[in-house]
Design a protein around this motif. Structure first.
Motif, PDB file in Angstrom:
ATOM      1  N   UNK A 101      -0.445  15.357 -11.441  1.00  0.00           N
ATOM      2  CA  UNK A 101       0.734  14.463 -11.304  1.00  0.00           C
ATOM      3  C   UNK A 101      -0.107  13.907 -10.112  1.00  0.00           C
ATOM      4  N   UNK A 102      -0.940  14.442  -9.619  1.00  0.00           N
ATOM      5  CA  UNK A 102      -1.996  13.657  -8.015  1.00  0.00           C
ATOM      6  C   UNK A 102      -2.610  12.760  -8.993  1.00  0.00           C
ATOM      7  N   UNK A 103      -4.034  13.135  -9.748  1.00  0.00           N
ATOM      8  CA  UNK A 103      -4.430  11.568 -11.025  1.00  0.00           C
ATOM      9  C   UNK A 103      -3.579  10.452 -10.809  1.00  0.00           C
ATOM     10  N   UNK A 104      -1.936  11.027 -11.135  1.00  0.00           N
ATOM     11  CA  UNK A 104      -1.066   9.486 -11.457  1.00  0.00           C
ATOM     12  C   UNK A 104      -0.851   8.989  -9.590  1.00  0.00           C
ATOM     13  N   UNK A 105      -0.677   9.905  -9.506  1.00  0.00           N
ATOM     14  CA  UNK A 105      -0.687   9.118  -7.877  1.00  0.00           C
ATOM     15  C   UNK A 105      -1.469   8.675  -6.918  1.00  0.00           C
ATOM     16  N   UNK A 106      -2.688   8.429  -7.325  1.00  0.00           N
ATOM     17  CA  UNK A 106      -3.954   8.229  -7.048  1.00  0.00           C
ATOM     18  C   UNK A 106      -4.617   6.398  -7.462  1.00  0.00           C
ATOM     19  N   UNK A 107      -3.916   6.936  -9.401  1.00  0.00           N
ATOM     20  CA  UNK A 107      -4.422   5.951 -10.196  1.00  0.00           C
ATOM     21  C   UNK A 107      -3.296   5.251  -9.781  1.00  0.00           C
ATOM     22  N   UNK A 108      -1.961   5.135  -9.442  1.00  0.00           N
ATOM     23  CA  UNK A 108      -0.448   4.335  -8.704  1.00  0.00           C
ATOM     24  C   UNK A 108      -1.530   3.497  -7.773  1.00  0.00           C
ATOM     25  N   UNK A 109      -2.190   4.222  -6.361  1.00  0.00           N
ATOM     26  CA  UNK A 109      -2.505   3.921  -5.345  1.00  0.00           C
ATOM     27  C   UNK A 109      -3.404   2.734  -5.589  1.00  0.00           C
ATOM     28  N   UNK A 110      -4.996   3.383  -6.590  1.00  0.00           N
ATOM     29  CA  UNK A 110      -5.649   2.164  -6.632  1.00  0.00           C
ATOM     30  C   UNK A 110      -5.843   0.755  -7.827  1.00  0.00           C
ATOM     31  N   UNK A 111      -4.569   0.844  -8.030  1.00  0.00           N
ATOM     32  CA  UNK A 111      -3.972   0.180  -9.102  1.00  0.00           C
ATOM     33  C   UNK A 111      -3.158  -0.637  -8.636  1.00  0.00           C
ATOM     34  N   UNK A 112      -2.981  -0.997  -7.624  1.00  0.00           N
ATOM     35  CA  UNK A 112      -2.038  -2.320  -6.676  1.00  0.00           C
ATOM     36  C   UNK A 112      -2.788  -3.404  -6.806  1.00  0.00           C
ATOM     37  N   UNK A 160       0.691  -1.322   0.299  1.00  0.00           N
ATOM     38  CA  UNK A 160       0.418  -0.005  -0.135  1.00  0.00           C
ATOM     39  C   UNK A 160       1.129   1.089   0.117  1.00  0.00           C
ATOM     40  N   UNK A 161       0.071   2.392  -0.535  1.00  0.00           N
ATOM     41  CA  UNK A 161       1.208   3.296  -0.637  1.00  0.00           C
ATOM     42  C   UNK A 161       0.173   5.191  -0.484  1.00  0.00           C
ATOM     43  N   UNK A 162      -1.063   4.513   0.109  1.00  0.00           N
ATOM     44  CA  UNK A 162      -2.080   5.623   0.756  1.00  0.00           C
ATOM     45  C   UNK A 162      -0.387   6.356   1.344  1.00  0.00           C
ATOM     46  N   UNK A 163       0.074   6.599   1.614  1.00  0.00           N
ATOM     47  CA  UNK A 163       1.133   7.711   2.608  1.00  0.00           C
ATOM     48  C   UNK A 163       1.116   8.814   1.542  1.00  0.00           C
ATOM     49  N   UNK A 164       2.133   7.972   0.473  1.00  0.00           N
ATOM     50  CA  UNK A 164       2.098   8.852  -0.839  1.00  0.00           C
ATOM     51  C   UNK A 164       0.930   9.305  -1.209  1.00  0.00           C
ATOM     52  N   UNK A 165      -0.110   9.093  -1.333  1.00  0.00           N
ATOM     53  CA  UNK A 165      -1.466   8.888  -2.031  1.00  0.00           C
ATOM     54  C   UNK A 165      -1.630  10.736  -0.943  1.00  0.00           C
ATOM     55  N   UNK A 166      -1.585  10.715   0.675  1.00  0.00           N
ATOM     56  CA  UNK A 166      -2.095  11.552   1.147  1.00  0.00           C
ATOM     57  C   UNK A 166      -1.338  12.773   0.548  1.00  0.00           C
ATOM     58  N   UNK A 167       0.277  12.079   0.429  1.00  0.00           N
ATOM     59  CA  UNK A 167       1.037  14.191   0.440  1.00  0.00           C
ATOM     60  C   UNK A 167       0.985  14.459  -0.918  1.00  0.00           C
ATOM     61  N   UNK A 168      -0.148  13.493  -1.605  1.00  0.00           N
ATOM     62  CA  UNK A 168      -0.424  14.054  -3.179  1.00  0.00           C
ATOM     63  C   UNK A 168      -1.336  14.667  -2.856  1.00  0.00           C
ATOM     64  N   UNK A 169      -2.228  14.023  -2.393  1.00  0.00           N
ATOM     65  CA  UNK A 169      -3.925  15.027  -2.242  1.00  0.00           C
ATOM     66  C   UNK A 169      -3.212  16.558  -1.615  1.00  0.00           C
ATOM     67  N   UNK A 170      -2.249  16.437  -0.749  1.00  0.00           N
ATOM     68  CA  UNK A 170      -2.478  17.679   0.131  1.00  0.00           C
ATOM     69  C   UNK A 170      -1.699  18.567  -0.302  1.00  0.00           C
TER      70      UNK A 170
END
Length: 454
Positions: free
Chosen positions: A350-361, A277-287
């Protein structure tokens, strides 16, 4: 016929997939060469991210120290690896990192690129031949007790923390500039607007104080998200089990990394979670995305408040930095706010890419973590540069059009609002319907003396 000139320019290396020509002066080897051939598409090479290269070298140096202490590699091999890492940390040899940062394979090209460069530089230092993989081997020694998974996971988080330190300086400067500008404008009355229509009288400084507050709040949320990624999985190898790394290595490697980097890091409580899980990176990107959205709103406001100068709002003057038009002589456009807006558009992408990466693991390893991390680095670097320009070349030089603001502050709607506070909504609504603007202004001017009580 053998091309002898080509033989002088290249060396041959082989692996399970055959023989490959590698440039003679390259510190990378066959695995990097194959990745360059097979996995490149974006034009964004690892050499364009010096902070990430240094973080990778920091991880490899910590691993070499831990492996040496754990008896996995001997002192001479460890010393050579550490020497090569130190050169990378000084900014040397970065031109040899040519892999595409957005490659498949869960970061394998990144890890092998750094393994090969370190091994070849270490072998040079030991008076051996580049490309020989002797006495220092890229996987057997440089990558000992590690996996691409825990190396790249850890190095990316370290890189993000260090890149953030540069962005934070710019954010603090912007907050201070906004707060100072709010105080400067606190004695300038003007008009507020809701639904793009005239509203009540306010001080221009109150509007600017709102800008300072939202940037400060978004900064604080981003800072907390950065603190949350200080928990890493180095020592967990591929999926968090630690298989392939001796116990003593696993016990000391994060401590070594903290000593070398000067960053307070600690091992993730659940290393399997870290791999999945990379939700910690997803949180940074969302911020970062929320910060960008807030900045877009501010920059758009400045364009509106400075619009005109004759047919727009014209409440503020933005600094003039360059000609605004190739057609209209003397026309000055708000190019700095518009540059910030486009920078923020990119951050949202960039954030959309990060959230896609989180979703597709899937399952036990999120192989898209590298793409998430690179897009976070891109977002932070763009914001750092665009905000630095925005603060220095726009916000710090904003001036109020005091005369225009005073005219607006004494307009019809602000007068109606003040009358409403004194005589009530229903009464003033009736006057607005039945009386002319001039009559209502006269009522306001004379303190209600002309009110028809019937």
């Amino acid at each position: 016929m053998i091309n002898r000139e080509k033989l002088l320019e290249t060396r041959q290396e082989s692996d399970a997939f055959g023989v490959l020509e590698v440039p003679n002066d390259a510190l990378y080897g066959i695995q990097t060469s194959r990745s360059i051939q097979n996995l490149s598409f974006s034009g964004r090479m690892l050499k364009q991210y010096p902070g990430y290269i240094k973080s990778l070298a920091t991880v490899k140096k910590a691993a070499a120290l831990a492996n040496c202490e754990a008896g996995v590699i001997d002192h001479s091999i460890a010393d050579a690896i550490i020497h090569a890492c130190d050169e990378l940390l000084m900014g040397k040899d970065h031109e040899h990192f040519l892999i595409d940062v957005l490659h498949g394979g869960g970061g394998i090209a990144t890890n092998m690129n750094v393994n090969e460069v370190i091994a070849n530089r270490a072998n040079e230092w030991l008076k051996s031949v580049v490309g020989s993989n002797y006495p220092v081997h890229p996987t057997d020694h440089v990558n000992a007790s590690q996996s691409t998974s825990d190396v790249c996971h850890t190095a990316m988080r370290l890189a993000i923390i260090q890149y953030y330190s540069m962005l934070e300086i710019v954010l603090i400067e912007l907050e201070n500039t906004m707060s100072a500008k709010a105080q400067q404008f606190m004695d300038v009355p003007t008009i507020s607007r809701t639904c793009m229509q005239d509203g009540m009288r306010i001080q221009l400084g109150e509007t600017f104080g709102g800008y300072a507050a939202v940037v400060k709040r978004r900064h604080e949320s981003l800072r907390q998200a950065i603190l949350d990624i200080s928990s890493i999985n180095l020592g967990g190898t591929v999926i968090g089990s630690g298989v392939g790394a001796p116990l003593h290595y696993r016990q000391i490697v994060v401590e070594k990394l903290c000593e070398i980097s000067g960053v307070a890091l600690h091992k993730r409580e659940n290393l399997f979670d870290a791999a999945q899980n990379l939700d910690d990176l997803g949180n940074i990107s969302k911020q970062l995305s929320l910060l960008a959205s807030s900045l877009i709103k501010i920059a758009k406001d400045l364009r509106l408040l400075a619009s005109g100068p004759e047919a727009g709002l014209s409440e503020i003057y933005l600094p003039e930095v360059q000609a605004g038009s190739s057609f209209f002589p003397g026309k000055i456009n708000p190019v700095i706010p518009e540059t910030l807006i486009q920078s923020c558009f990119q951050v949202l992408g960039c954030d959309r890419v990060v959230q896609a990466a989180l979703e597709h693991g899937e399952l036990d390893l999120n192989i898209y973590e590298g793409a998430a991390g690179i897009n976070i680095l891109d977002a932070m670097m763009m914001l750092e540069k665009s905000l630095s320009l925005f603060t220095a070349k726009c916000f710090s030089g904003i001036e109020a059009n005091v005369e225009r603001c005073e005219v607006l502050a004494n307009g019809f709607i602000p007068i109606v609002v003040e009358l409403k506070e004194k005589y009530g909504y229903s009464s003033v609504s009736k006057w607005v319907k039945e009386k002319s603007k001039e009559e209502i202004k006269a009522i306001y001017k004379n303190g209600g003396a002309y009110i028809d009580e019937s």
